[in-house]
Design a protein around this motif. Sequence first.
Motif, PDB file in Angstrom:
ATOM      1  N   ALA A 196      26.860  30.771  -2.363  1.00 23.08           N
ATOM      2  CA  ALA A 196      25.931  30.022  -1.512  1.00 23.08           C
ATOM      3  C   ALA A 196      25.012  29.151  -2.348  1.00 23.08           C
ATOM      4  CB  ALA A 196      25.120  30.994  -0.660  1.00 23.08           C
ATOM      5  N   LEU A 197      24.584  29.662  -3.491  1.00 24.64           N
ATOM      6  CA  LEU A 197      23.696  28.901  -4.373  1.00 24.64           C
ATOM      7  C   LEU A 197      24.396  27.671  -4.946  1.00 24.64           C
ATOM      8  CD1 LEU A 197      20.833  29.115  -5.535  1.00 24.64           C
ATOM      9  CD2 LEU A 197      21.822  30.261  -7.505  1.00 24.64           C
ATOM     10  N   VAL A 198      25.693  27.789  -5.226  1.00 27.46           N
ATOM     11  CA  VAL A 198      26.448  26.667  -5.783  1.00 27.46           C
ATOM     12  C   VAL A 198      26.843  25.674  -4.694  1.00 27.46           C
ATOM     13  CG1 VAL A 198      28.654  26.071  -6.880  1.00 27.46           C
ATOM     14  CG2 VAL A 198      27.291  27.957  -7.765  1.00 27.46           C
ATOM     15  N   LEU A 199      27.200  26.165  -3.512  1.00 27.15           N
ATOM     16  CA  LEU A 199      27.688  25.284  -2.448  1.00 27.15           C
ATOM     17  C   LEU A 199      26.580  24.561  -1.688  1.00 27.15           C
ATOM     18  CD1 LEU A 199      30.658  27.242  -0.886  1.00 27.15           C
ATOM     19  CD2 LEU A 199      30.722  25.297  -2.429  1.00 27.15           C
ATOM     20  N   TYR A 200      25.354  25.069  -1.740  1.00 32.92           N
ATOM     21  CA  TYR A 200      24.273  24.450  -0.977  1.00 32.92           C
ATOM     22  C   TYR A 200      24.056  22.976  -1.334  1.00 32.92           C
ATOM     23  CZ  TYR A 200      19.710  23.535   1.029  1.00 32.92           C
ATOM     24  OH  TYR A 200      18.681  22.972   1.722  1.00 32.92           O
TER      25      TYR A 200
END
Length: 64
Positions: free
Chosen positions: A21-25
């Motif tokens: 989630a941190l990378v895709l945000y």
Amino acid sequence: MFTFILWCLLFVFCWPLALLALVLYPIVWLLSLPFRLVGISVSAVFALLTALLFLPARALGQRR
């Protein structure tokens, strides 16, 4: 603050999902940016049309 606490809980319970989630945000934010710009533009066009349509009514209302 509540969002940060939820993210920390997600990191503790399922850290691969939290890192994903941190990378895709930022990628999702960049992909949604053109749609936001189109939404702002359409909203501005509708505001302009509303102002132009109600301009005669406002001009007549001020004369009285």
